[in-house]
Motif scaffolding. Structure first.
Motif, mmCIF file in Angstrom:
data_model
loop_
_atom_site.group_PDB
_atom_site.id
_atom_site.type_symbol
_atom_site.label_atom_id
_atom_site.label_comp_id
_atom_site.label_asym_id
_atom_site.label_seq_id
_atom_site.Cartn_x
_atom_site.Cartn_y
_atom_site.Cartn_z
ATOM 1 N N ALA A 8 -123.866 -49.452 -36.978
ATOM 2 C CA ALA A 8 -123.570 -49.248 -38.401
ATOM 3 C C ALA A 8 -122.770 -50.414 -38.942
ATOM 4 N N ALA A 9 -121.907 -50.997 -38.088
ATOM 5 C CA ALA A 9 -121.070 -52.109 -38.523
ATOM 6 C C ALA A 9 -121.882 -53.351 -38.857
ATOM 7 N N GLY A 10 -123.085 -53.458 -38.276
ATOM 8 C CA GLY A 10 -123.849 -54.676 -38.453
ATOM 9 C C GLY A 10 -124.978 -54.610 -39.458
ATOM 10 N N ARG A 11 -125.315 -53.418 -39.924
ATOM 11 C CA ARG A 11 -126.503 -53.305 -40.769
ATOM 12 C C ARG A 11 -126.325 -53.922 -42.155
ATOM 13 N N GLY A 12 -125.097 -53.976 -42.662
ATOM 14 C CA GLY A 12 -124.875 -54.504 -43.998
ATOM 15 C C GLY A 12 -125.278 -55.958 -44.135
ATOM 16 N N TYR A 13 -124.892 -56.785 -43.161
ATOM 17 C CA TYR A 13 -125.215 -58.213 -43.257
ATOM 18 C C TYR A 13 -126.719 -58.428 -43.221
ATOM 19 N N LYS A 14 -127.445 -57.608 -42.434
ATOM 20 C CA LYS A 14 -128.890 -57.790 -42.313
ATOM 21 C C LYS A 14 -129.582 -57.466 -43.631
ATOM 22 N N GLN A 15 -129.136 -56.427 -44.310
ATOM 23 C CA GLN A 15 -129.703 -56.102 -45.614
ATOM 24 C C GLN A 15 -129.449 -57.246 -46.593
ATOM 25 N N GLU A 16 -128.247 -57.803 -46.548
ATOM 26 C CA GLU A 16 -127.921 -58.917 -47.434
ATOM 27 C C GLU A 16 -128.783 -60.138 -47.112
ATOM 28 N N LEU A 17 -128.985 -60.407 -45.832
ATOM 29 C CA LEU A 17 -129.813 -61.545 -45.422
ATOM 30 C C LEU A 17 -131.222 -61.413 -45.983
ATOM 31 N N MET A 18 -131.801 -60.219 -45.862
ATOM 32 C CA MET A 18 -133.162 -60.017 -46.349
ATOM 33 C C MET A 18 -133.226 -60.144 -47.866
ATOM 34 N N GLU A 19 -132.210 -59.650 -48.560
ATOM 35 C CA GLU A 19 -132.199 -59.756 -50.023
ATOM 36 C C GLU A 19 -132.105 -61.208 -50.471
ATOM 37 N N LEU A 20 -131.234 -61.973 -49.814
ATOM 38 C CA LEU A 20 -131.064 -63.379 -50.172
ATOM 39 C C LEU A 20 -132.300 -64.211 -49.823
ATOM 40 N N VAL A 186 -116.820 -54.243 -38.611
ATOM 41 C CA VAL A 186 -115.628 -53.576 -38.089
ATOM 42 C C VAL A 186 -116.053 -52.378 -37.246
ATOM 43 N N PHE A 187 -115.455 -52.259 -36.073
ATOM 44 C CA PHE A 187 -115.740 -51.167 -35.155
ATOM 45 C C PHE A 187 -114.488 -50.301 -35.011
ATOM 46 N N VAL A 188 -114.628 -49.021 -35.327
ATOM 47 C CA VAL A 188 -113.510 -48.098 -35.143
ATOM 48 C C VAL A 188 -113.847 -47.024 -34.112
ATOM 49 N N ASP A 189 -115.054 -47.091 -33.568
ATOM 50 C CA ASP A 189 -115.471 -46.177 -32.514
ATOM 51 C C ASP A 189 -115.559 -46.943 -31.203
ATOM 52 N N PHE A 190 -114.793 -46.522 -30.216
ATOM 53 C CA PHE A 190 -114.734 -47.253 -28.947
ATOM 54 C C PHE A 190 -116.101 -47.333 -28.270
ATOM 55 N N GLU A 191 -116.827 -46.229 -28.212
ATOM 56 C CA GLU A 191 -118.100 -46.238 -27.506
ATOM 57 C C GLU A 191 -119.113 -47.140 -28.194
ATOM 58 N N ASP A 192 -119.114 -47.142 -29.508
ATOM 59 C CA ASP A 192 -119.996 -48.028 -30.266
ATOM 60 C C ASP A 192 -119.656 -49.487 -29.974
ATOM 61 N N GLU A 226 -107.947 -44.666 -25.544
ATOM 62 C CA GLU A 226 -106.870 -43.673 -25.560
ATOM 63 C C GLU A 226 -106.332 -43.347 -26.942
ATOM 64 N N GLY A 227 -106.680 -44.112 -27.921
ATOM 65 C CA GLY A 227 -106.141 -43.846 -29.253
ATOM 66 C C GLY A 227 -107.034 -44.441 -30.317
ATOM 67 N N PRO A 228 -106.541 -44.581 -31.537
ATOM 68 C CA PRO A 228 -107.326 -45.233 -32.589
ATOM 69 C C PRO A 228 -107.801 -46.613 -32.133
ATOM 70 N N PHE A 229 -109.052 -46.928 -32.441
ATOM 71 C CA PHE A 229 -109.655 -48.159 -31.947
ATOM 72 C C PHE A 229 -109.999 -49.084 -33.108
ATOM 73 N N PHE A 230 -109.853 -50.393 -32.861
ATOM 74 C CA PHE A 230 -110.260 -51.395 -33.849
ATOM 75 C C PHE A 230 -110.738 -52.652 -33.139
ATOM 76 N N ALA A 231 -111.892 -53.156 -33.588
ATOM 77 C CA ALA A 231 -112.375 -54.467 -33.150
ATOM 78 C C ALA A 231 -113.212 -55.044 -34.288
ATOM 79 N N SER A 232 -113.265 -56.352 -34.365
ATOM 80 C CA SER A 232 -114.084 -56.997 -35.383
ATOM 81 C C SER A 232 -114.399 -58.425 -34.976
ATOM 82 N N PHE A 233 -115.356 -59.020 -35.677
ATOM 83 C CA PHE A 233 -115.653 -60.447 -35.536
ATOM 84 C C PHE A 233 -116.275 -60.916 -36.838
#
Length: 242
Positions: A8-20, A186-192, A226-233
């Protein structure tokens, strides 16, 4: 790392790429490194019955899935080839995209040169690549998070900072830069995040390769769930013209 767009974190950029990219009916569209053909149906819908979509990849398993996925789409052609030697007649492509492929190829500049050869004057090209130096994973042990990012950029991905260099490489190839955008999945789900970014897999390899102490690395990975998760690039999209 290849699964970033599937989340879900990555789908936005792909839609934008196709539109552009702005693919139009009747055009010839090229997807370099098409993988399992995820974007080929969308491209086929854009070019319509009078257009052509060419998907190129070197992986037979990926191509088999791409053929299955597009078996009822006559506009789509699947071709097995290396990105360094595109099986396309020079000057015949109106729209082209390379999405998270240049970070893995041997020579990104050579692939872009092939793309320049394949596209016709006035063609539009969409490029999207991550910059893995910007990978951040929140943890109490900040030093290990930084060590994990360093390992990713130095050992896991061949051209880990290609994202920041996309515009420069494209301009040096002869393309005209139209748009440069950066998005931050942005990733807030550890398993994702683990599935998409390879947190556990790459940490295990970093331990085996002696880059990170085993006890320290295992504690770091265990703490992430173990708690709230955050990762991004940061992922960079460049739209350019021929």
């Amino acid at each position: 790392m290849l699964q970033a767009a599937a989340s879900a974190a990555g789908r936005g950029y792909k839609q934008e790429l196709m539109e552009l990219l702005d693919v139009q009916p009747g055009q010839t569209a090229l997807d370099v490194g098409c993988g399992p053909g995820t974007d080929l149906p969308t491209l086929a819908e854009c070019v319509g019955v009078s257009g052509t979509v060419i998907g190129v990849d070197r992986d037979p398993a990926m191509l088999a899935e791409a053929r299955r996925r597009t078996s009822d789409l006559p506009a789509v052609q699947i071709r097995e080839a290396d990105a360094h030697a595109l099986p396309v007649e020079p000057g015949t492509v109106d729209r082209a995209k390379i999405d998270r492929v240049l970070m893995h190829v041997t020579e990104p500049a050579s692939v872009l040169a092939q793309l320049h050869l394949a596209t016709r004057p006035g063609a539009r090209i969409g490029l999207a690549e991550p910059d893995w130096d910007t990978l951040v994973v929140d943890a109490e042990d900040l030093d290990t998070s930084r060590a994990f990012t360093r390992y990713t950029t130095s050992e896991v991905v061949r051209h880990a900072t290609i994202g920041r260099r996309l515009a420069r490489h494209a301009e040096q190839t002869g393309f005209v830069i139209e748009t440069v955008r950066a998005t931050t999945p942005v990733f807030v789900d550890f398993e994702d995040a683990d599935r998409t970014l390879g947190l556990g897999r790459n940490m295990q390899q970093a331990i085996q390769d002696g880059h990170i102490d085993e006890a320290r690395g295992r504690r770091w990975f265990a703490s992430l769930s173990e708690g709230p998760f955050f990762a991004s690039f940061t992922l960079v999209t460049v739209i350019c013209s021929r």
